[in-house]
Motif scaffolding. Structure first.
Motif, mmCIF file in Angstrom:
data_model
loop_
_atom_site.group_PDB
_atom_site.id
_atom_site.type_symbol
_atom_site.label_atom_id
_atom_site.label_comp_id
_atom_site.label_asym_id
_atom_site.label_seq_id
_atom_site.Cartn_x
_atom_site.Cartn_y
_atom_site.Cartn_z
ATOM 1 N N VAL A 1 0.859 -1.181 0.000
ATOM 2 C CA VAL A 1 0.000 0.000 0.000
ATOM 3 C C VAL A 1 0.897 1.232 0.000
ATOM 4 O O VAL A 1 1.831 1.331 0.796
ATOM 5 C CB VAL A 1 -0.937 0.018 1.232
ATOM 6 C CG1 VAL A 1 -1.794 1.277 1.243
ATOM 7 C CG2 VAL A 1 -1.818 -1.231 1.255
ATOM 8 N N THR A 2 0.624 2.149 -0.909
ATOM 9 C CA THR A 2 1.330 3.425 -0.957
ATOM 10 C C THR A 2 0.448 4.461 -0.277
ATOM 11 O O THR A 2 -0.754 4.542 -0.538
ATOM 12 C CB THR A 2 1.626 3.842 -2.404
ATOM 13 O OG1 THR A 2 2.380 2.791 -3.036
ATOM 14 C CG2 THR A 2 2.420 5.136 -2.458
ATOM 15 N N LEU A 3 1.072 5.235 0.601
ATOM 16 C CA LEU A 3 0.353 6.226 1.400
ATOM 17 C C LEU A 3 0.944 7.611 1.188
ATOM 18 O O LEU A 3 2.165 7.790 1.298
ATOM 19 C CB LEU A 3 0.459 5.864 2.885
ATOM 20 C CG LEU A 3 -0.090 4.499 3.286
ATOM 21 C CD1 LEU A 3 0.462 4.069 4.630
ATOM 22 C CD2 LEU A 3 -1.602 4.530 3.313
ATOM 23 N N ASP A 4 0.101 8.569 0.868
ATOM 24 C CA ASP A 4 0.527 9.964 0.883
ATOM 25 C C ASP A 4 0.535 10.402 2.341
ATOM 26 O O ASP A 4 -0.391 10.074 3.105
ATOM 27 C CB ASP A 4 -0.436 10.845 0.080
ATOM 28 C CG ASP A 4 -0.299 10.642 -1.408
ATOM 29 O OD1 ASP A 4 0.812 10.307 -1.872
ATOM 30 O OD2 ASP A 4 -1.300 10.818 -2.121
ATOM 31 N N CYS A 5 1.580 11.126 2.735
ATOM 32 C CA CYS A 5 1.752 11.516 4.135
ATOM 33 C C CYS A 5 1.974 13.022 4.222
ATOM 34 O O CYS A 5 2.694 13.588 3.396
ATOM 35 C CB CYS A 5 2.980 10.821 4.731
ATOM 36 S SG CYS A 5 3.041 9.042 4.490
ATOM 37 N N HIS A 6 1.375 13.648 5.218
ATOM 38 C CA HIS A 6 1.725 15.040 5.473
ATOM 39 C C HIS A 6 1.416 15.400 6.926
ATOM 40 O O HIS A 6 0.582 14.784 7.573
ATOM 41 C CB HIS A 6 1.050 16.001 4.491
ATOM 42 C CG HIS A 6 -0.388 16.277 4.771
ATOM 43 N ND1 HIS A 6 -1.405 15.498 4.304
ATOM 44 C CD2 HIS A 6 -0.965 17.258 5.486
ATOM 45 C CE1 HIS A 6 -2.560 15.988 4.705
ATOM 46 N NE2 HIS A 6 -2.323 17.053 5.429
ATOM 47 N N CYS A 7 2.163 16.382 7.395
ATOM 48 C CA CYS A 7 1.946 16.954 8.718
ATOM 49 C C CYS A 7 1.749 18.455 8.542
ATOM 50 O O CYS A 7 2.427 19.077 7.722
ATOM 51 C CB CYS A 7 3.137 16.714 9.638
ATOM 52 S SG CYS A 7 3.433 14.984 10.038
ATOM 53 N N ALA A 8 0.841 19.005 9.328
ATOM 54 C CA ALA A 8 0.568 20.439 9.241
ATOM 55 C C ALA A 8 0.421 21.021 10.639
ATOM 56 O O ALA A 8 -0.031 20.362 11.569
ATOM 57 C CB ALA A 8 -0.694 20.690 8.427
ATOM 58 N N VAL A 9 0.819 22.285 10.746
ATOM 59 C CA VAL A 9 0.561 23.101 11.920
ATOM 60 C C VAL A 9 -0.357 24.212 11.417
ATOM 61 O O VAL A 9 0.074 25.064 10.630
ATOM 62 C CB VAL A 9 1.860 23.667 12.529
ATOM 63 C CG1 VAL A 9 1.535 24.641 13.651
ATOM 64 C CG2 VAL A 9 2.757 22.546 13.024
ATOM 65 N N GLY A 10 -1.608 24.146 11.791
ATOM 66 C CA GLY A 10 -2.591 25.061 11.213
ATOM 67 C C GLY A 10 -2.678 24.808 9.718
ATOM 68 O O GLY A 10 -2.808 23.663 9.277
ATOM 69 N N ASP A 11 -2.567 25.868 8.926
ATOM 70 C CA ASP A 11 -2.607 25.751 7.466
ATOM 71 C C ASP A 11 -1.229 25.537 6.846
ATOM 72 O O ASP A 11 -1.114 25.426 5.631
ATOM 73 C CB ASP A 11 -3.238 27.013 6.851
ATOM 74 C CG ASP A 11 -4.708 27.146 7.198
ATOM 75 O OD1 ASP A 11 -5.368 26.108 7.420
ATOM 76 O OD2 ASP A 11 -5.200 28.294 7.254
ATOM 77 N N THR A 12 -0.189 25.474 7.661
ATOM 78 C CA THR A 12 1.176 25.336 7.161
ATOM 79 C C THR A 12 1.591 23.871 7.113
ATOM 80 O O THR A 12 1.639 23.197 8.148
ATOM 81 C CB THR A 12 2.171 26.108 8.048
ATOM 82 O OG1 THR A 12 1.786 27.485 8.091
ATOM 83 C CG2 THR A 12 3.591 25.986 7.520
#
Length: 147
Positions: free
Chosen positions: A119-130
């Motif tokens: 399984v390929t997963l798109d990953c992201h972390c955000a602080v508010g809108d950043t």
């Protein structure tokens, strides 16, 4: 503080493209101290406010891999969850995370290879809108079928 979906396992047979899960965590002084101790990364940009004031960040920042570990938490506890084997991770660090920041780490399914249980997963972390981190992970997902 940790805010997330229920923990457990989503087997590959039940996954769909676009399915996502997340965790939310406020990064604390203790988190940074414990991460430094476990990783042995005591870089003063993380540990020494006076030193960090003279850097491009103008103050202390959390370890980038501490932020990335929240992606691991989502993968290991929620999507796919228990029994998942990490195979590959590609990350790009976009902005610093500071003590007191509320980080939202999210993974979403972008590709499923049922034959190989990949399984390929798109990953992201955000602080508010950043967006502070983005990338892609490849995992071997648990299955109801025996190997």
């Amino acid at each position: 503080m940790l805010d997330n979906f229920p923990r457990g396992t989503i087997c590959i047979e039940d996954m769909e493209i676009g399915m996502s899960r997340h965790v939310i965590k406020i990064i604390t002084e203790r988190d940074v101290e414990l991460f430094a101790e476990v990783s042995t990364d005591f870089n003063p940009v993380h540990m020494d406010e006076e030193y960090a004031q003279d850097t491009r960040f103008h103050g202390r920042i959390a370890h980038g891999m501490l932020t990335a570990s929240l992606i691991s938490a989502v993968i290991g506890e929620q999507l796919p969850g228990h029994g998942t084997v990490y195979m590959k991770q590609d990350l790009k660090f976009m902005a610093p995370v500071r003590i007191g920041d509320r980080v939202r780490a999210e993974v979403s399914v972008s590709d499923i290879n049922h034959a190989k249980r990949r399984v390929t997963l798109d990953c992201h972390c955000a602080v508010g809108d950043t967006v502070v981190l983005k990338g892609e992970a490849l995992v071997m997902a648990p299955s109801r079928k025996l190997d």
